[in-house]
Write an enzyme that holds these catalytic residues in place. Structure first.
Site, mmCIF file in Angstrom:
data_model
loop_
_atom_site.group_PDB
_atom_site.id
_atom_site.type_symbol
_atom_site.label_atom_id
_atom_site.label_comp_id
_atom_site.label_asym_id
_atom_site.label_seq_id
_atom_site.Cartn_x
_atom_site.Cartn_y
_atom_site.Cartn_z
ATOM 1 N N HIS A 87 5.824 5.443 -3.610
ATOM 2 C CA HIS A 87 6.575 6.303 -2.695
ATOM 3 C C HIS A 87 7.900 5.667 -2.300
ATOM 4 O O HIS A 87 7.982 4.446 -2.112
ATOM 5 C CB HIS A 87 5.744 6.708 -1.475
ATOM 6 C CG HIS A 87 5.357 5.597 -0.551
ATOM 7 N ND1 HIS A 87 6.138 5.212 0.517
ATOM 8 C CD2 HIS A 87 4.261 4.811 -0.509
ATOM 9 C CE1 HIS A 87 5.534 4.248 1.180
ATOM 10 N NE2 HIS A 87 4.388 3.959 0.579
ATOM 11 N N ASP A 89 9.834 6.593 0.378
ATOM 12 C CA ASP A 89 10.198 6.602 1.802
ATOM 13 C C ASP A 89 9.685 5.340 2.486
ATOM 14 O O ASP A 89 8.829 4.626 1.964
ATOM 15 C CB ASP A 89 9.631 7.844 2.502
ATOM 16 C CG ASP A 89 8.101 7.869 2.528
ATOM 17 O OD1 ASP A 89 7.486 7.568 1.488
ATOM 18 O OD2 ASP A 89 7.523 8.171 3.593
ATOM 19 N N ASP A 151 7.154 -1.808 1.426
ATOM 20 C CA ASP A 151 6.291 -0.623 1.433
ATOM 21 C C ASP A 151 7.194 0.600 1.375
ATOM 22 O O ASP A 151 7.721 1.010 2.376
ATOM 23 C CB ASP A 151 5.440 -0.633 2.693
ATOM 24 C CG ASP A 151 4.555 0.587 2.796
ATOM 25 O OD1 ASP A 151 4.425 1.314 1.807
ATOM 26 O OD2 ASP A 151 4.014 0.822 3.887
ATOM 27 N N GLU A 185 5.351 9.800 2.017
ATOM 28 C CA GLU A 185 3.997 9.249 2.087
ATOM 29 C C GLU A 185 3.680 8.782 3.493
ATOM 30 O O GLU A 185 2.569 8.939 3.989
ATOM 31 C CB GLU A 185 3.857 8.088 1.096
ATOM 32 C CG GLU A 185 2.425 7.596 0.895
ATOM 33 C CD GLU A 185 1.999 6.462 1.824
ATOM 34 O OE1 GLU A 185 0.820 6.100 1.796
ATOM 35 O OE2 GLU A 185 2.840 5.945 2.592
#
Ligand SMILES: [Zn+2]
Length: 421
Positions: A87, A89, A151, A185
């Site tokens: 992901h 974002d 992340d 996400e």
């Protein structure tokens, strides 16, 4: 097998991507929730094309997909198409604007103080992997004023670099590979418009996990419990033996919940009951509770516990109407993934070939992979290297990102080996 290097290292890619602000946002009317996510997603589609992924495209929802065709002599028809997903974002919890990544080269142990805000300290007491496993590695952090965005830009950079490695090494033989980058996400919407059929992979892996060697394929079984309490409203001045106060009934209910079954008292494989939303007044109220457990027996036991408390409280307040209902939210993805052992076996083998021991960890929450798994695309989660997600002390070792790239390349090779025979 010694391979030609990628055109751009995973570190250089990662450093470029984290500087692009892609923070997603809760309760947005649009999809993706923030337009700035498209800055990175569009770039990724372009870069995939530059790496020879001819069908790379971004759709109207911001999903980026692309195909690397099989290059096996027999066309690879016997090898299932394997997807890799990350992901783009970053979490709404901490700003992702103006990220200034810092590379702490050749880490030699000790706490890491972040230069832009010395109150932000990565403590080895909290992150023991640093001294146990990562001495001598180069640790990337933010300057302490924003999150880093490992992340999941670590996962994005790792997949892109693996595509790059495969482009420079046509001698590496593999089946069809599908690439997917998703928005939103972090606000629980990462698979809202994900078209599993169109994506075209038989199995997939998200690169969105933590420490080196980790494979995650177990999530909670998640149920919602809705408790409704109906009291009796009477003018309080004339209420003796008539009024029934739903708030007092609730108090009796809450004090009877087991104290060793809460999120704040459980970890690892233990499940919990978590009242988290309350709406109402003295006359009537509704409470929502999360029930979480890795095993269905544990879920059932928790439901029985709650039903028993309702009965008990009902006898204390015979004139109140108390009702509890349970709704399934999602199920442990393990139930489906275990039916196809190669999905995990091949991941373990791919990690082993990097010289690392694979290990399984639990996800105490839901994931995009879990939703995809129940949509028909089995998708365990692999390590991407980062730790301390959603915080200003988020960090990732460069060499672990390199191992993740290697793992992806190994994985497509292992799938080809184990399927074509
Ligand atoms: Zn993530």
């Amino acid at each position: 097998m010694s391979l030609n290097p990628p055109k751009e290292t995973v570190l250089d890619r990662f450093l470029r991507y984290v500087k692009i602000d892609t923070q997603s946002q809760e309760d947005s009317e649009s999809y993706p929730s923030t337009a700035k996510q498209l800055d990175l997603l569009r770039l990724l589609a372009e870069e995939l094309k530059d790496l020879g992924v001819d069908d790379a495209a971004i759709d109207e929802h911001g999903y980026v997909t692309g195909t690397i065709p099989a290059n096996l002599p027999d066309g690879g028809a016997a090898v299932p198409a394997i997807g890799f997903i990350a992901h783009a974002d970053t979490s709404p919890a901490v700003s992702g604007a103006g990220v200034k990544p810092v590379v702490h080269e050749n880490y030699q142990g000790g706490d890491i103080v972040l230069p832009g805000d010395p109150s932000q300290i990565i403590r080895t007491a909290e992150y023991p992997n640093l001294e146990k496993r990562y001495i001598g590695m180069d640790i990337v952090t933010s300057d302490g004023t924003t999150l880093l965005g490992a992340d999941d830009k670590a996962g994005v950079a790792e997949i892109m670099t693996a595509v790059d490695v495969l482009a420079q090494n046509p001698n590496v033989k593999h089946g069809t590979i599908k690439i997917g980058f998703t928005p939103d996400e972090e606000v629980g919407q990462g698979t809202k418009f994900f078209d599993v059929k169109k994506f075209g992979a038989k199995y997939a892996y998200t690169l969105d996990g933590g420490p080196l060697g980790e494979i995650e394929f177990e999530t909670f079984n998640a149920f919602l419990a809705v408790l409704k309490i109906e009291g009796i409203g009477v003018h309080p001045g004339y209420a003796k033996n008539k009024l029934v106060n739903a708030i007092r009934v609730l108090a009796d209910f809450i004090t009877r919940l087991p104290g060793d079954m809460t999120p704040e008292t459980t970890e690892g494989r233990q499940g919990y009951i978590h009242p988290y939303d309350l709406d109402g007044q003295a006359e009537h109220l509704t409470v929502k509770m999360l029930i979480r457990d890795f095993d269905m027996d544990g879920v059932k036991a928790k439901q029985q516990t709650l039903a028993g408390i309702v009965e008990n409280v009902q006898t204390l307040h015979p004139k109140a109407k108390i009702k509890i209902e349970f709704d399934e939210q999602y199920l442990n993805m393990r139930y489906l993934i275990e039916k196809e052992p190669l999905v995990l076996e091949n991941a373990k083998e791919a990690i082993r070939r990097t010289g690392t021991d694979p290990h399984f960890t639990l996800i105490r929450g839901g994931t995009d992979g879990a939703k995809l798994t129940y949509d028909g695309l089995l998708t365990p989660n692999l390590f991407a290297g980062g730790e301390a997600f959603h915080s200003k002390i988020e960090w990732v070792p460069v060499q672990v990102m390199e191992k993740a790239v290697e793992t992806i390349v190994n994985l497509v090779v292992v799938w080809a080996e184990n399927s074509s025979a």
